[in-house]
Write a protein that holds these residues in place. Structure first.
Motif, short mmCIF file in Angstrom:
data_model
loop_
_atom_site.label_atom_id
_atom_site.label_comp_id
_atom_site.label_asym_id
_atom_site.label_seq_id
_atom_site.Cartn_x
_atom_site.Cartn_y
_atom_site.Cartn_z
N UNK A 97 0.94 -1.09 -0.19
CA UNK A 97 0.43 0.46 0.40
C UNK A 97 1.15 0.86 0.31
N UNK A 98 0.22 2.43 0.12
CA UNK A 98 1.17 4.06 -0.58
C UNK A 98 2.16 3.88 0.88
N UNK A 99 1.02 3.82 1.85
CA UNK A 99 1.87 4.20 3.45
C UNK A 99 2.55 3.83 4.49
N UNK A 100 3.13 3.74 5.14
CA UNK A 100 3.72 3.24 5.85
C UNK A 100 2.19 1.75 7.31
N UNK A 101 2.02 3.45 7.62
CA UNK A 101 0.75 2.66 8.60
C UNK A 101 -0.45 3.32 8.37
N UNK A 102 -1.06 2.81 9.76
CA UNK A 102 -2.05 3.55 10.54
C UNK A 102 -3.14 2.43 9.36
N UNK A 103 -3.47 1.80 8.89
CA UNK A 103 -4.43 0.85 8.35
C UNK A 103 -5.05 -0.14 9.21
N UNK A 104 -6.10 -0.24 9.18
CA UNK A 104 -7.28 -1.27 10.08
C UNK A 104 -6.24 -2.18 10.52
N UNK A 105 -5.60 -3.20 8.91
CA UNK A 105 -5.05 -4.05 9.48
C UNK A 105 -3.39 -4.66 9.82
N UNK A 106 -3.34 -3.38 10.61
CA UNK A 106 -1.22 -2.98 10.23
C UNK A 106 -0.87 -4.78 11.24
N UNK A 107 -2.17 -5.04 12.71
CA UNK A 107 -1.58 -6.34 12.77
C UNK A 107 -1.16 -7.37 12.03
N UNK A 108 -2.20 -7.53 11.21
CA UNK A 108 -1.68 -8.79 10.31
C UNK A 108 -0.77 -8.29 9.53
#
Ligand SMILES: Nc1ncnc2c1ncn2[C@@H]1O[C@H](COP(=O)(O)OP(=O)(O)O[C@H]2O[C@H](CO)[C@@H](O)[C@H](O)[C@H]2O)[C@@H](O)[C@H]1O
Length: 472
Positions: A97-108
């Motif tokens: 994805x474009x960004x490094x962090x802050x997606x709902x599935x960051x744990x996965x």
């Protein structure tokens, strides 16, 4: 010796902050003859990655719980090569994805990344002598290497954890415990801190050595670590504080291609002036007045919540005659308060909300003073960049700021305050503005600070000694 750094960020491939700067520089200064120091990070779909050339090293399939994911390990090749072997793990649908962090599935995303790294190492011909993990995104690796059945052949490889920021710990619920490759359930306590899976705490418990990025921060963590104080105190016999350096190949005012005009100690006055004039024209500021800057994430740890109050007080006071330029993003409330000051103080203030690497370089070069009222600063790189570019740091005496900046009144070269409050920072700004008027003294300090050596060599040696002690 073969060392693999595992990190979520690495400059210039993907940067959200100082972690990227460190992981993008340290390997260059660690590689001694015969040693291999490599970095492995996620493949993001950002502009740098899109224009780079990668070669496939291997592909495989990992299991996150019972969900299979295909992944590829790619090696960066060609002109973008950062000076060491850099590998990216591409997991289509998760990491790209474009960004490094802050997606709902960051744990996965980051758990799958760590499993892919483990699978890659497990199947590689030449195993590393050290696996060096950075921050919570890679914090499960020391546990997986020691306790997950599938990776038991890796359990004698020493692991090192470097804490760049203990505020963020990557917490998630035990309902996701099945993501972690199978292990004896009696070891589940090692994952637990306060009833949750806490990857940073897990790494502090399981890594062979724990370092943080300055000696003072290491001490402070024992009394203030967002809930991990007791653990850090308990594990103190395996902990060390090693101060970060800066990369002079990237941060050199004489060669920095992002600057309006390059300069060295000899022509610092004219060089800094050209950069300042550009900033003042661009942001409608007054080049005669001292220019104070702030660069960073707009969050509580950086003291960003009191910036609007500090700026208002400094700008409303006509006698002080200062310019202020800020660059950053973060809390929407702080962003909006900072933006609301633009209209009333047009001509002496501007804020640029967002991330802009080039602008940050010109700001370090063109400014007279850098403000860092951080409440928590594990090391801080901005103050070291500022010094190198002849910009005097105005800092709160904490963490790495305490280790790198000494007040002018104590024979040093910065302006320090002992508390984070509008009053104290305002007082420091008054001192700075007074110093600016002492032109001869001010320019002398500018030249002196540019000569301070904050390069990586010394710190890289300390890391290498730490590795050697583990291999022995
Ligand atoms: N909006 C923006 N636009 C352009 N550039 C921006 C920017 N915001 C920040 N930056 C850049 O990001 C870096 C910030 O580095 P820091 O080390 O000061 O803080 P950070 O909190 O990210 O790092 C954490 O890890 C590092 C590395 O260990 C520690 O030094 C630090 O104390 C710890 O909090 C600098 O290169 C700065 O110029």
């Amino acid at each position: 010796m073969k060392v693999i750094h595992v990190s979520a960020e690495c400059y210039p491939v993907a940067k959200a902050g100082g972690l990227a700067d460190v992981v993008g520089a340290l390997p260059k200064y660690q590689s001694k003859e015969g040693d291999t120091v490599e970095v492995v990070m996620p493949f993001y779909n950002n502009a740098y990655v899109k224009k780079s050339h990668f070669e496939e090293v291997c592909h495989n399939r990992l299991l996150l719980g019972d969900q299979p994911y295909d992944f590829e390990v790619l090696k960066l090749n060609g002109p973008g090569n950062p000076g060491f072997n850099l590998y990216v793990i591409k997991i289509p649908g998760l990491l790209d994805r474009e960004n490094i962090y802050s997606y709902d599935d960051d744990v996965e995303r980051f758990t799958a990344f760590q499993i892919a790294v483990m699978d890659w190492i497990l199947n590689s011909d030449r195993k590393p002598d050290i696996v060096h993990c950075h921050d919570h995104h890679t914090g499960l690796i020391p546990f997986i290497m020691s306790y997950s059945y599938k990776y038991s052949s890796l359990k004698n490889i020493p692991t090192v954890l470097t804490i760049h920021n203990a505020q963020y710990q990557g917490w998630f619920g035990f309902n996701k415990i099945h993501y972690i490759p199978e292990f004896k359930l009696s070891n589940a306590g090692l994952l637990d801190w306060g009833g949750q899976i806490n990857p940073l705490a897990t790494a502090i418990k399981c890594a062979w050595k724990v370092t943080t990025v300055s000696p003072s921060y290491m001490e402070e963590l024992k009394t203030s670590a967002n809930g991990l104080e007791w653990l850090l105190d308990h594990e103190s016999n395996k902990e060390t504080g090693i101060l970060n350096g800066i990369d002079p190949q990237v941060w050199d005012p004489a060669k920095d291609s992002m600057l309006v005009e390059n300069y060295s100690v000899k022509n610092s006055v004219s060089g800094k002036k050209a950069n300042k004039e550009w900033l003042c024209k661009e942001y409608n500021l007054d080049a005669e007045k001292p220019l104070f800057i702030f660069i960073g994430r707009l969050v509580w740890e950086k003291g960003a919540d009191i910036l609007p109050g500090i700026f208002y007080r400094a700008l409303i006071n006509d006698d002080l005659e200062v310019n202020i330029l800020a660059l950053g993003s973060g809390s929407p409330e702080i962003e909006s308060k900072l933006k609301s000051l633009i209209n009333p103080f047009r001509g002496s203030y501007h804020v640029h909300i967002g991330y802009n690497e080039r602008l940050s370089h010109v700001m370090y070069a063109g400014a007279d003073f850098l403000l860092m009222p951080s409440r928590v600063e594990p090391c801080g790189l901005n103050q070291m960049y500022a010094l190198r570019y002849g910009t005097i740091p105005v800092v709160h005496e904490t963490g790495g700021l305490k280790d790198t900046v000494t007040d002018i009144e104590k024979g040093g070269f910065g302006i320090c305050h002992k508390e984070v409050s509008v009053d104290k920072v305002y007082h420091s700004i008054q001192r700075a503005a007074a110093l600016y008027k002492e032109e001869k003294e001010f320019k002398k300090i500018q030249r002196e600070i540019m000569k301070i050596d904050h390069s990586w060599d010394n710190s890289a040696n300390q890391y290498n000694e730490l590795y050697t002690s583990l291999i022995r």
